[in-house]
Motif scaffolding. Structure first.
Motif, PDB file in Angstrom:
ATOM      1  N   HIS A  57       0.844  -1.173  -0.019  1.00  0.00           N
ATOM      2  CA  HIS A  57       0.001  -0.004   0.003  1.00  0.00           C
ATOM      3  C   HIS A  57       1.020   1.110   0.061  1.00  0.00           C
ATOM      4  O   HIS A  57       1.737   1.731   0.900  1.00  0.00           O
ATOM      5  N   TYR A 152      -3.905  -3.405  -7.749  1.00  0.00           N
ATOM      6  CA  TYR A 152      -5.006  -2.867  -7.150  1.00  0.00           C
ATOM      7  C   TYR A 152      -5.510  -1.600  -7.657  1.00  0.00           C
ATOM      8  O   TYR A 152      -4.684  -0.775  -7.603  1.00  0.00           O
ATOM      9  N   ASP A 193     -11.564  -3.526  -4.913  1.00  0.00           N
ATOM     10  CA  ASP A 193     -11.784  -3.304  -3.601  1.00  0.00           C
ATOM     11  C   ASP A 193     -13.136  -3.158  -3.327  1.00  0.00           C
ATOM     12  O   ASP A 193     -13.907  -2.507  -4.290  1.00  0.00           O
ATOM     13  N   GLU A 239     -10.664  -8.518   7.531  1.00  0.00           N
ATOM     14  CA  GLU A 239      -9.276  -8.169   7.449  1.00  0.00           C
ATOM     15  C   GLU A 239      -8.175  -8.319   8.660  1.00  0.00           C
ATOM     16  O   GLU A 239      -7.325  -7.470   8.768  1.00  0.00           O
ATOM     17  N   ASP A 286      -6.655 -10.951   3.662  1.00  0.00           N
ATOM     18  CA  ASP A 286      -5.869  -9.835   3.374  1.00  0.00           C
ATOM     19  C   ASP A 286      -5.704  -9.166   4.914  1.00  0.00           C
ATOM     20  O   ASP A 286      -6.872  -9.003   5.539  1.00  0.00           O
ATOM     21  N   TRP A 293      -2.821   0.114   6.924  1.00  0.00           N
ATOM     22  CA  TRP A 293      -2.758  -0.511   5.571  1.00  0.00           C
ATOM     23  C   TRP A 293      -1.552   0.431   5.009  1.00  0.00           C
ATOM     24  O   TRP A 293      -0.485  -0.164   4.279  1.00  0.00           O
TER      25      TRP A 293
HETATM   26  C1  FUL Z   1     -10.082  -1.783   2.035  1.00  0.00           C
HETATM   27  C2  FUL Z   1      -9.677  -0.385   1.826  1.00  0.00           C
HETATM   28  O1  FUL Z   1     -10.710   0.436   2.286  1.00  0.00           O
HETATM   29  C3  FUL Z   1      -8.530  -0.274   2.851  1.00  0.00           C
HETATM   30  O2  FUL Z   1      -7.943   0.961   2.720  1.00  0.00           O
HETATM   31  C4  FUL Z   1      -7.344  -1.122   2.207  1.00  0.00           C
HETATM   32  O3  FUL Z   1      -7.038  -1.107   0.840  1.00  0.00           O
HETATM   33  C5  FUL Z   1      -8.063  -2.745   2.080  1.00  0.00           C
HETATM   34  C6  FUL Z   1      -7.108  -3.763   1.428  1.00  0.00           C
HETATM   35  O4  FUL Z   1      -9.401  -2.584   1.605  1.00  0.00           O
HETATM   36  O5  FUL Z   1     -11.437  -2.089   1.654  1.00  0.00           O
END
Ligand code: FUL
Length: 494
Positions: A57, A152, A193, A239, A286, A293
């Motif tokens: 990130h 991403y 995402d 997460e 993840d 992040w």
């Molecule tokens: C989430 C994002 O909002 C976070 O900032 C980050 O990138 C994570 C992997 O996914 O949905």
């Protein structure tokens, strides 16, 4: 372990006795195997066998200290002076990671490559006088180290003027995707995402998922697409690097129809999958090596410990998932020494624990088998060789008899997932004082099931596959002896 199910499993042992012959008659009455159960594509199989991928990130947030930028950040703040993508890739490779995924664009809309679609990019930054391209350096570094490169591209864009307008933003997004998938060579994973908030004009966007997916398939047919809704791999639902104990690689595609689909029960569906699901869509876990992040100076002392990364490995890879571990570069564009040290410790612990399968040399018997897929294949490390029970079997057993006593505290099981995931329940027993004693009971196995327990000494082990939705087929059974301490929490344990 679920105590109630364990007792059920335990009582079954008592009723059925210790001979193992109990399963022989059951096979004759079970239904014929269905060939319709889903199997992974070659790309999904490769993806899962990698086990470890690294998330990277990096954006304007690295310089503002935020986690979510709002799109108003000036590109003038982006200047990772010493950026060295080879350092990231070398670190990942040395730690046993097989691919990396970079945030080419996060929710703030700042593009890490000199895109033609917006001026909100590295081209407007002081980094390399606006001539730099982080995506190029990242992909080249991955390829130079023999790693897969993934990208991403946040659908939610808080900077793009067209966001929330429908068609115009979809065209803009497809143009960005096209640049990324045509200018940089082979891309192994595209990460969508699920976060979908409002744009600068206060409106939400309806994404054109069919077109987005078709674009990826056309431009990078071997790339895996991630999102809550797949289509190739799904989010595991948290997460924290924790896949559910029961984790199917199959899902019902209608239950989570599009990324960002938000229902209170979605987390369970994503976590558990569905044994009756028609789509093979394994889960990706993840999680970040730090609380955030993105890199934040005040989190340098909150990096996970090697023990904690081991715990994550057990709860993700060891629960039939893949671990996508985020390691954020700092403002110089480098991984911090704290993160590198903890990754080295994690690697050393994995290498030490999994070095020797203590079951090697055991004599293996099975309730049934089909040549050439014989029982002894579960002891070798080749995932393509496996033991198969008779095709009509739905329950089966394997017995391991060793020439001498072994002591172990970790068990590894693996299904031959190239042929699907079938096993719903399993029971492990060890031989003690002339009787079988239940050791652990579990549900799904999938690519890998890892279980830690108090050390056990024995010469005989029995694995009962209590129910399968298709023919039980195992590629791996292994036992290991780890260090005496449990893999405990790190600073960031939630
Ligand atoms: C989430 C994002 O909002 C976070 O900032 C980050 O990138 C994570 C992997 O996914 O949905």
């Amino acid at each position: 372990m679920d105590r109630r199910r364990f007792l059920l499993a335990g009582s079954a042992v008592a009723v059925l006795g210790a001979s193992g012959s109990r399963l022989a008659t059951a096979a004759a009455t079970t239904p014929a195997p269905t060939s319709a159960r889903p199997r992974p594509s070659p790309q999904q199989l490769r993806w899962q066998r990698e086990e470890l991928a690294m998330f990277v990130h990096l954006t304007v947030n690295t310089f503002t200290g935020k986690e979510w930028g709002d799109g108003t950040e000036s590109p003038a703040i982006f200047n990772p002076r010493k950026l060295d993508a080879r350092q990231w890739a070398r670190t990942a490779k040395a730690a046993g990671f097989r691919s990396m995924i970079l945030t080419a664009k996060h929710h703030d809309g700042f593009c890490l490559w000199p895109t033609a679609t917006t001026t909100h990019s590295v081209a407007s930054s002081p980094w390399k006088h606006g001539k730099g391209d982080v995506v190029r350096e990242f992909v080249d570094a991955c390829h130079a180290e023999g790693l897969g490169a993934g990208l991403y591209l946040s659908p939610w864009d808080r900077n793009a003027k067209s966001y929330g307008t429908g068609e115009a933003y979809n065209n803009f997004y497809i143009a960005q995707l096209t640049e990324l998938l045509t200018h940089y060579g082979k891309i192994v994973e595209v990460w969508f995402d699920g976060a979908n908030g409002e744009g600068p004009n206060g409106r939400k966007q309806a994404y054109d998922w069919p077109r987005i997916h078709a674009t990826v398939r056309r431009l990078q047919p071997d790339a895996i697409m991630f999102s809550d809704a797949g289509p190739d791999v799904r989010w595991i639902g948290d997460e924290q690097g924790k896949a559910a104990d029961t984790c199917w690689s199959t899902v019902d595609p209608a239950s989570v129809p599009y990324p960002g689909y938000d229902r209170p029960w979605v987390g369970d569906l994503l976590g558990h999958g569905d044994p009756h699901g028609s789509a093979w869509r394994p889960g990706e876990s993840d999680v970040s090596i730090r609380p955030g992040w993105f890199w934040h100076a005040d989190q340098n002392d909150q990096v996970r410990t090697p023990d904690n990364l081991m715990a994550l490995y057990f709860s993700s890879v060891g629960h039939n998932s893949k671990l996508l571990l985020n390691v954020p570069p700092n403002r110089d564009g480098l991984f911090e020494s704290e993160d590198i040290a903890t990754l080295q410790g994690f690697t050393a612990q994995r290498e030490a624990l999994f070095a020797h399968n203590l079951l090697r040399g055991a004599h293996v018997r099975a309730s049934s088998s089909v040549a050439p897929n014989l029982p002894a294949h579960v002891l070798d490390a080749d995932p393509d060789t496996y033991w198969s029970a008779a095709s009509t079997a739905r329950d089966s057993w394997l017995e391991f008899e060793l020439p001498r006593e072994i002591e172990f505290d970790t068990l590894e099981l693996g299904e031959a997932i190239a042929h699907g995931q079938n096993i719903a329940n399993h029971l492990v027993e060890h031989w003690e004082n002339d009787a079988w004693k239940p050791l652990c009971w579990g549900t799904t196995i999938g690519h890998k099931k890892l279980t830690r327990m108090d050390p056990v000494r024995t010469r005989k082990l029995r694995l009962s596959l209590e129910f399968g939705y298709g023919t039980p087929q195992l590629a791996r059974v292994a036992a290991y002896r780890g260090p005496d301490h449990r893999y405990g929490p790190g600073h960031n344990e939630k």
